[in-house]
Scaffold this motif. Structure first.
Motif, short mmCIF file in Angstrom:
data_model
loop_
_atom_site.label_atom_id
_atom_site.label_comp_id
_atom_site.label_asym_id
_atom_site.label_seq_id
_atom_site.Cartn_x
_atom_site.Cartn_y
_atom_site.Cartn_z
N TYR A 40 0.79 -1.22 0.00
CA TYR A 40 0.00 0.00 0.00
C TYR A 40 0.83 1.28 0.00
O TYR A 40 0.37 2.30 -0.50
CB TYR A 40 -1.00 0.04 1.17
CG TYR A 40 -1.87 -1.19 1.22
CD1 TYR A 40 -2.65 -1.58 0.14
CD2 TYR A 40 -1.89 -2.01 2.35
CE1 TYR A 40 -3.43 -2.72 0.17
CE2 TYR A 40 -2.68 -3.16 2.40
CZ TYR A 40 -3.43 -3.50 1.31
OH TYR A 40 -4.19 -4.64 1.35
N GLY A 148 -11.13 -7.41 3.49
CA GLY A 148 -10.10 -6.40 3.27
C GLY A 148 -8.93 -6.94 2.47
O GLY A 148 -8.39 -6.26 1.59
N ILE A 196 -13.43 -1.86 9.98
CA ILE A 196 -12.22 -1.05 9.82
C ILE A 196 -11.08 -1.53 10.72
O ILE A 196 -9.95 -1.72 10.26
CB ILE A 196 -12.54 0.43 10.13
CG1 ILE A 196 -13.55 0.97 9.11
CG2 ILE A 196 -11.27 1.27 10.12
CD1 ILE A 196 -14.03 2.38 9.43
N VAL A 197 -11.37 -1.72 12.00
CA VAL A 197 -10.30 -1.90 12.98
C VAL A 197 -9.53 -3.22 12.82
O VAL A 197 -8.29 -3.20 12.80
CB VAL A 197 -10.87 -1.76 14.41
CG1 VAL A 197 -9.81 -2.11 15.45
CG2 VAL A 197 -11.39 -0.34 14.63
N SER A 200 -7.21 -3.10 9.83
CA SER A 200 -6.19 -2.08 10.05
C SER A 200 -5.13 -2.56 11.03
O SER A 200 -3.94 -2.29 10.85
CB SER A 200 -6.84 -0.79 10.58
OG SER A 200 -7.76 -0.26 9.64
N GLY A 204 -1.40 -2.96 10.10
CA GLY A 204 -0.52 -2.09 10.88
C GLY A 204 0.59 -2.86 11.57
O GLY A 204 1.74 -2.43 11.58
N PRO A 209 2.00 1.14 10.57
CA PRO A 209 0.82 2.02 10.62
C PRO A 209 0.62 2.83 9.34
O PRO A 209 -0.52 3.10 8.95
CB PRO A 209 1.13 2.93 11.82
CG PRO A 209 2.12 2.18 12.64
CD PRO A 209 2.93 1.38 11.68
N ALA A 212 -1.37 0.86 6.82
CA ALA A 212 -2.79 0.78 7.17
C ALA A 212 -3.51 2.07 6.81
O ALA A 212 -4.62 2.05 6.25
CB ALA A 212 -2.96 0.47 8.65
N ALA A 213 -2.87 3.21 7.12
CA ALA A 213 -3.48 4.50 6.79
C ALA A 213 -3.60 4.68 5.28
O ALA A 213 -4.61 5.18 4.76
CB ALA A 213 -2.66 5.63 7.40
N HIS A 215 -3.96 2.44 3.03
CA HIS A 215 -5.02 1.58 2.50
C HIS A 215 -6.35 2.32 2.46
O HIS A 215 -7.08 2.29 1.45
CB HIS A 215 -5.14 0.33 3.38
CG HIS A 215 -6.30 -0.56 3.02
ND1 HIS A 215 -7.53 -0.43 3.62
CD2 HIS A 215 -6.41 -1.58 2.12
CE1 HIS A 215 -8.36 -1.33 3.12
NE2 HIS A 215 -7.70 -2.04 2.22
N TRP A 216 -6.69 3.04 3.53
CA TRP A 216 -7.96 3.76 3.58
C TRP A 216 -7.92 5.03 2.75
O TRP A 216 -8.95 5.46 2.22
CB TRP A 216 -8.33 4.05 5.03
CG TRP A 216 -8.48 2.80 5.84
CD1 TRP A 216 -7.66 2.34 6.82
CD2 TRP A 216 -9.50 1.80 5.69
NE1 TRP A 216 -8.09 1.14 7.30
CE2 TRP A 216 -9.22 0.77 6.63
CE3 TRP A 216 -10.61 1.67 4.86
CZ2 TRP A 216 -10.03 -0.35 6.76
CZ3 TRP A 216 -11.40 0.54 4.98
CH2 TRP A 216 -11.12 -0.45 5.92
#
Length: 325
Positions: A40, A148, A196-197, A200, A204, A209, A212-213, A215-216
């Motif tokens: 990502y 996901g 989401i969590v 992530s 992450g 991290p 993960a960020a 990706h969104w």
């Protein structure tokens, strides 16, 4: 039974050809990831499902193009198993009806393992939503992680379907009074958090991290600019294209109409299952129409056939009940 049915059709499977663009890009991402690039942030698989299957298969199979093609050729069995599993979840264990559904999918559709993921996840969610228990939230969270990993085309329908379903039907039990608004909001919030969590956290911990960020952030960009969301000019002059769109709209109309008519007579668990499948299928149809080409519209064929089979099952069940009374 679904596995035995799948084994029975192994002899008729054919080796998939190499797609120079999609397969080439997928293998490039796998090689880059194995070389140390981060998901990502440094590489973006356009088909996440194929990327992860490729990466996992290369852990146990030879790292060759032939082994790659063999893996996805064998996985053509997944739509048959997925159709059987979803039919079993909806019919609550009617084996022969489920086998018939799987045979229809095998005979009338192009077997694409990517589309089987929607069926398998739907079967998992129908079992999770059938009754409120601790396992419900574990299954939703686990399903969201799998979705996901399979990409936005899988995650978005699942997340929205779970959220709207739990908002509209927050309890699997029937009560005399309608559920209060706070309970609906609480259930919907739980569904959003579980969408989401967990994924992530997995990304992450595994990739950092920032991955993960990112990706969104990519999802936000896709929603704003990607044609699966916004749509492209449509080739209405093509008869097969019009048929595919018409079939999807007809199936959705039948499913919505039947659910609206039967809503008051359905128990809460059935309402949940009906709502979930309606929303998930609506998203899949929207994606096919948004991409505006026959190849993506053909992806709607498998879920269309399954929903038609489940609709016919409901009609037969109603007729039998009517005759008995």
């Amino acid at each position: 039974m679904g596995c035995l049915l799948a084994v029975a059709v192994v002899p008729v499977l054919q080796m998939l050809p190499l797609d120079a663009f999609h397969d080439g890009y997928n293998l490039t991402c796998a090689w880059a990831f194995e070389s140390g690039c981060k998901l990502y942030t440094e590489i973006l698989p356009i088909r996440s499902y194929q990327f992860f299957v490729t990466w996992l298969s290369r852990r146990v199979l030879p790292q060759t193009v032939d082994a790659y093609l063999l893996t996805f050729s064998v996985l053509q069995l997944l739509p048959i198993i997925g159709a059987f599993a979803l039919s079993m979840a909806w019919t609550r264990g009617r084996v022969w009806w489920s086998v018939s559904t799987a045979i229809v999918v095998m005979a009338l559709s192009i077997l694409d393992s990517r589309q089987a993921i929607h069926l398998l996840l739907a079967a998992m969610m129908l079992n999770a939503l059938h009754q409120d228990r601790h396992a419900t939230w574990w299954l939703i969270g686990f399903g969201s992680v799998l979705a996901g990993g399979c990409g936005f085309d899988t995650l978005c329908p699942l997340a929205v379907a779970n959220t709207v379903t739990l908002f509209c039907v927050p309890s699997s039990e029937r009560f005399a009074e309608p559920p209060p608004l706070w309970r609906r909001v609480l259930r919907a919030t739980q569904a959003v958090v579980l969408a989401i969590v967990p994924f992530s956290l997995v990304i992450g911990v595994w990739q950092g991290p920032q991955a993960a960020a990112e990706h969104w952030l990519v999802l936000r960009d896709f929603a704003a600019h990607f044609n699966a969301f916004s749509g492209l000019p449509f080739e209405w002059h093509d008869q097969l294209t019009r048929f595919q769109v018409g079939l999807g709209l007809m199936v959705l109309t039948i499913w919505v109409s039947g659910g609206v008519v039967r809503w008051k007579m359905m128990p809460p668990a059935r309402r949940r299952a009906w709502l979930f499948l309606m929303i998930q299928f609506g998203f899949l149809l929207h994606r096919g129409v948004g991409r505006s080409d026959l190849a993506h519209l053909q992806d709607v064929m498998i879920p269309s056939l399954v929903l038609l089979s489940l609709s016919l099952f409901e009609c037969v069940k109603i007729l039998r009940h009517t005759r008995q009374t």
